[in-house]
Design an enzyme around this catalytic site. Structure first.
Site, PDB file in Angstrom:
ATOM      1  CE  LYS A 190      -3.921  -1.851  -0.201  1.00  0.00           C
ATOM      2  NZ  LYS A 190      -4.639  -1.646  -1.465  1.00  0.00           N
ATOM      3  CE  LYS A 192      -4.070   6.545  -3.259  1.00  0.00           C
ATOM      4  NZ  LYS A 192      -5.410   6.173  -3.468  1.00  0.00           N
ATOM      5  CD  GLN A 195      -0.073   7.426  -4.011  1.00  0.00           C
ATOM      6  OE1 GLN A 195      -0.988   8.157  -4.351  1.00  0.00           O
ATOM      7  NE2 GLN A 195      -0.055   6.133  -4.292  1.00  0.00           N
ATOM      8  CB  CYS A 385      30.228   4.321  34.791  1.00  0.00           C
ATOM      9  SG  CYS A 385      30.201   5.966  35.506  1.00  0.00           S
ATOM     10  CG  HIS A 510      30.006   5.562  30.340  1.00  0.00           C
ATOM     11  ND1 HIS A 510      29.119   4.573  30.693  1.00  0.00           N
ATOM     12  CD2 HIS A 510      29.912   6.523  31.287  1.00  0.00           C
ATOM     13  CE1 HIS A 510      28.497   4.926  31.801  1.00  0.00           C
ATOM     14  NE2 HIS A 510      28.963   6.097  32.184  1.00  0.00           N
ATOM     15  CD  GLU A 512      29.567   2.412  27.709  1.00  0.00           C
ATOM     16  OE1 GLU A 512      30.725   2.092  28.056  1.00  0.00           O
ATOM     17  OE2 GLU A 512      28.720   2.873  28.501  1.00  0.00           O
TER      18      GLU A 512
END
Ligand code: GLN
Length: 542
Positions: A190, A192, A195, A385, A510, A512
């Protein structure tokens, strides 16, 4: 490459949020890099917070921290993981930052004699900000991700600024629409809603040149032609944005559809030879590796994976570097606080355990029990941490025999406050951007596991905390055998702790946050290696 007058690409969400606009933006950037162009991303978030440092991860996902201490949306993590460059304060625009700037300027008399308006004052501010990023970062391309979706009240003025800028930049600016194609039943796509969403964008004076379609199914010819006809783009400019096994595959999936050829042609640039080879090799290692490990992450927000997205991705990067798949379980270690659950029952199947960052009291005792289990059983442990602070508390209580040892964050009256508030934090009253934030230097002790992982003495990792190891109690902890393997250059702040036996490392930072697919975080690589080693040893024993 390029003439260093930047070009601009705006990524707009239509229809719904949560479609992975950040991953699309990062992938477009990575593709451009593979063609020899530099790309700098900007994210606009419409909320009126200045940054997301005070937001709850349950509501908003992880708070990401940049080198310069900026606390920002987790999409910045995606950008850095894909693009490899370290971003700064100016890459993040929020509604709060914009209004703060305008109001401060107005109070200082910056608009004397004028009424201050959304157009032109706020829109001019936005355009100047974006152009400044291009100039300051000397980028060939500036990528602008607009948070939320077209039609949200809170980003309307930003989109208006983009319309104006497109008029001024002409062919140097282009819009990408990200949309969703539903399949009512298999094969029944679909278009629409797409659109209508496109009509909404064009009603704002913007014509997207490329349309990326997330969907339940790949686009068929019919759907592609409908989107092309009704959204005013050629069929080759309609792309599938498929669901993939790993997000890192998106640049490859787009390039299979000749994405960059079309993108560059809109800018009047010739296609360039591509270099995604190294990237593709890493993606294959993620998808089809030799080994597999199981890791437990014991966090407070186990229900919301986005709260620890950088930890998860750092594991993926480190695992890929070790030709390994990492299976992650989010384990609620609060269960260990009930006496009938034994650590081995909950954690016995894991090759390694991580306690990530966190705040507050809930679930703390369960985490401490999990850490004790790792230390006693030789299970690789990585403390991030809060995870490092609790590793210190566990050691203090169970090895150094400091009964009642704790962090003063959890127990202000602890007889052994091995973790306490940093002195400079005592006077802090405001909550926004007041923690110890950003990248800080740390010196590692030779001969330690931390040093072995990094292979160098001086490191810079990102931080976000208010508490630290209490130096007064360090001698007692060291005497009992805990190794403090890293400190700030002046020696004042403990940055790393580790056990003598097994692989257990905690960091006040941290790491990461700086891990990228192509440059994995050293401590995570060390952790994955240790987990693999233990797995092999266990197999031998069994
Ligand atoms: N709550 C702890 C502190 O403020 C740990 C913070 C964290 O894990 N990011 O120091």
């Amino acid at each position: 490459m390029g003439d260093k007058v930047p070009r601009y690409i705006v990524v707009l969400g239509s229809l719904m949020s949560g479609l992975g606009k950040g991953i699309v933006t990062a992938s477009v950037g990575r593709i451009l890099q593979s063609k020899g162009y530099s790309a700098s991303p900007i994210k606009f978030d419409g909320y009126l917070n200045v940054d997301c440092g005070t937001m709850n991860p349950l509501r908003h996902g992880e708070v990401f921290v940049l080198d310069d201490g900026t606390e920002c949306d987790m999409d910045f993590g995606t950008y850095e993981r894909f693009l490899g460059n370290s971003l700064t304060r100016i890459n993040s625009i929020t509604g709060g930052k914009l209004f703060q700037r305008i109001i401060q300027k107005e109070r200082a008399g910056g608009y004397l004699g004028r009424d201050v308006q959304i157009v032109p004052h706020l829109t001019d501010e936005i355009k100047a900000w974006i152009r400044n990023v291009g100039a300051e970062k000397k980028s060939d391309f500036v990528l602008i991700e607009v948070g939320g979706t077209v039609g949200d009240l809170e980003n309307a003025y930003f989109i208006e600024a983009m319309r104006q800028m497109a008029r001024e930049e002409g062919e140097r600016m282009l819009f990408i629409q990200l949309t969703y194609i539903t399949a009512l039943s298999p094969g029944e796509l679909k278009t629409k809603p797409t659109q209508h969403a496109n009509r909404l964008i064009t009603s704002m004076g913007i014509q997207p040149k490329l349309i990326l379609c997330r969907g339940d199914e790949p686009l068929d010819k019919d759907a592609r032609e409908k989107i092309s006809l009704f959204c005013n783009v050629s069929p080759e400019d309609v792309f599938d944005d498929p669901s993939l096994e790993t997000i890192y595959e998106l640049p490859i999936a787009l390039e299979k559809q000749k994405f960059s050829e079309r993108l560059l042609s809109h800018f009047g640039l010739k296609p360039a030879p591509e270099d995604l080879k190294g990237w593709s090799a890493l993606v294959s290692k993620i998808k089809d590796p030799k080994n597999e490990i199981k890791v437990a992450i014991s966090g407070k927000y186990t229900a919301v994976k986005d709260a620890y997205v950088s930890v998860k991705e750092a594991l993926v990067h480190a695992a890929a570097a070790n030709n390994t798949r990492v299976h992650i379980d989010w384990v609620d270690t609060e269960k260990l606080e009930k006496d009938d659950v034994k650590p081995s029952e909950l954690l016995g199947e894991y090759d390694g355990i991580i306690v990530p960052g966190g705040f507050g009291n809930r679930g703390i005792e369960g985490k401490i029990k999990a850490i004790k289990y790792c230390r006693e059983k030789g299970v690789p442990y990585l403390g991030l941490c809060l995870g490092m602070q609790l590793m210190t508390v566990e050691y203090a209580r169970n090895v150094a025999k400091m009964e009642g040892a704790n962090s003063t964050e959890m127990d202000e009256k602890s007889p052994y406050p091995v973790i306490h508030i940093m002195p400079e934090q005592l006077k802090v009253k405001e909550k926004g951007a007041t923690m110890r934030l950003g990248a800080w230097e740390c010196h590692l002790k030779k001969g330690t596991k931390a040093f072995e992982a990094y292979g160098t003495e001086k490191i810079f990792e990102r931080h976000r905390h208010r508490f630290e190891v209490n130096n007064e109690l360090v001698p007692k902890l060291e005497e009992a055998g805990l190794i403090f393997s890293g400190r700030s250059p002046d020696g004042v702040i403990v940055e790393m702790a580790e056990w003598k036996e097994g692989w257990g490392v905690g960091t006040q930072a941290h790491p990461e946050l700086k891990s990228r697919l192509e440059v994995p975080a050293p401590l995570f690589v060390g952790f994955v290696k240790a987990a693999l080693k233990r797995q092999k040893e266990k197999e031998k024993k069994d």
